[in-house]
Enzyme design. Sequence first.
Site, PDB file in Angstrom:
ATOM      1  N   HIS A   1      29.106  37.817  54.518  1.00 39.10           N
ATOM      2  CA  HIS A   1      28.406  36.709  53.863  1.00 39.10           C
ATOM      3  C   HIS A   1      28.145  35.585  54.869  1.00 39.10           C
ATOM      4  O   HIS A   1      28.672  35.611  55.987  1.00 39.10           O
ATOM      5  CB  HIS A   1      29.223  36.174  52.676  1.00 39.10           C
ATOM      6  CG  HIS A   1      30.615  35.767  53.044  1.00 39.10           C
ATOM      7  ND1 HIS A   1      31.723  36.489  52.681  1.00 39.10           N
ATOM      8  CD2 HIS A   1      31.067  34.734  53.762  1.00 39.10           C
ATOM      9  CE1 HIS A   1      32.805  35.900  53.155  1.00 39.10           C
ATOM     10  NE2 HIS A   1      32.433  34.841  53.818  1.00 39.10           N
TER      11      HIS A   1
HETATM   12  C1  T46 Z   1      35.312  33.772  55.458  1.00 39.07           C
HETATM   13  C2  T46 Z   1      36.359  34.795  55.700  1.00 39.07           C
HETATM   14  C3  T46 Z   1      36.984  34.680  57.050  1.00 39.07           C
HETATM   15  C4  T46 Z   1      39.106  31.667  46.517  1.00 39.07           C
HETATM   16  O1  T46 Z   1      39.242  31.591  45.286  1.00 39.07           O
HETATM   17  N1  T46 Z   1      39.409  30.598  47.313  1.00 39.07           N
HETATM   18  C5  T46 Z   1      39.265  30.627  48.660  1.00 39.07           C
HETATM   19  O2  T46 Z   1      39.536  29.616  49.341  1.00 39.07           O
HETATM   20  C6  T46 Z   1      38.789  31.860  49.273  1.00 39.07           C
HETATM   21  C7  T46 Z   1      38.618  31.941  50.779  1.00 39.07           C
HETATM   22  C8  T46 Z   1      38.487  32.911  48.464  1.00 39.07           C
HETATM   23  N2  T46 Z   1      38.656  32.824  47.121  1.00 39.07           N
HETATM   24  C9  T46 Z   1      38.368  33.995  46.270  1.00 39.07           C
HETATM   25  C10 T46 Z   1      36.893  34.386  46.205  1.00 39.07           C
HETATM   26  C11 T46 Z   1      36.956  35.881  45.997  1.00 39.07           C
HETATM   27  O3  T46 Z   1      37.068  36.152  44.607  1.00 39.07           O
HETATM   28  O4  T46 Z   1      39.053  35.124  46.814  1.00 39.07           O
HETATM   29  C12 T46 Z   1      38.266  36.288  46.671  1.00 39.07           C
HETATM   30  C13 T46 Z   1      38.048  36.954  48.017  1.00 39.07           C
HETATM   31  O5  T46 Z   1      37.207  36.105  48.803  1.00 39.07           O
HETATM   32  P1  T46 Z   1      36.148  36.690  49.842  1.00 39.07           P
HETATM   33  O6  T46 Z   1      35.594  37.971  49.345  1.00 39.07           O
HETATM   34  O7  T46 Z   1      35.164  35.616  50.156  1.00 39.07           O
HETATM   35  O8  T46 Z   1      37.105  36.984  51.100  1.00 39.07           O
HETATM   36  P2  T46 Z   1      36.721  37.318  52.585  1.00 39.07           P
HETATM   37  O9  T46 Z   1      37.984  37.604  53.293  1.00 39.07           O
HETATM   38  O10 T46 Z   1      35.651  38.334  52.661  1.00 39.07           O
HETATM   39  O11 T46 Z   1      36.084  35.958  53.163  1.00 39.07           O
HETATM   40  C14 T46 Z   1      36.928  34.838  53.366  1.00 39.07           C
HETATM   41  C15 T46 Z   1      36.139  33.552  53.100  1.00 39.07           C
HETATM   42  O12 T46 Z   1      35.623  33.600  51.767  1.00 39.07           O
HETATM   43  C16 T46 Z   1      34.999  33.405  54.058  1.00 39.07           C
HETATM   44  O13 T46 Z   1      34.457  32.110  53.968  1.00 39.07           O
HETATM   45  O14 T46 Z   1      34.604  33.363  56.373  1.00 39.07           O
HETATM   46  O15 T46 Z   1      37.388  34.820  54.710  1.00 39.07           O
END
Ligand code: T46
Length: 130
Positions: A48
């Site tokens: 993303h």
């Molecule tokens: C990035 C990489 C390095 C939350 O509720 N609060 C938060 O602060 C974060 C980071 C995530 N979430 C929830 C949103 C999703 O339902 O946790 C779930 C997994 O998040 P996401 O799919 O975005 O996770 P990653 O590891 O793919 O990405 C994260 C960050 O979102 C992103 O900004 O750069 O880590």
Amino acid sequence: MNVVMINFPKIENILGNIAVIENETIRFEIKRVYYLYDIPSSSIRGGHSHKKLQQVLIAISGSFDVVLKDGKTEKKVTLNKPDIGLLIENNIWRELENFSSGAVCLVLASEVYDENDYLRNYNEFLKSKK
Ligand code: T46
């Protein structure tokens, strides 16, 4: 694409080192800190971009690769040192992969969590760059 790495000041000691991160060391005020841990080596995280959010990623333990895309060029950065951060500015697509055993990715973020700030569809990301 200009990849910005930040070397955190460190205090080295035979008994163990200290790396220090203060708001002055990075380009934004930290509003949120989170970390990825217990990551299976086959995981690909990210996939993303963010409209506004800027982040600094640090391999606090172990290593992983970060693929950055700006819509025209692509760069891969390996993070494997706890005193070096990778700045990811807004509007950059990122994918995290190749996690080592025990890898921990610490993230310093310029904004609180906001799902509306994400672009999770690569074609939409490309359109946003035009
Ligand atoms: C990035 C990489 C390095 C939350 O509720 N609060 C938060 O602060 C974060 C980071 C995530 N979430 C929830 C949103 C999703 O339902 O946790 C779930 C997994 O998040 P996401 O799919 O975005 O996770 P990653 O590891 O793919 O990405 C994260 C960050 O979102 C992103 O900004 O750069 O880590």
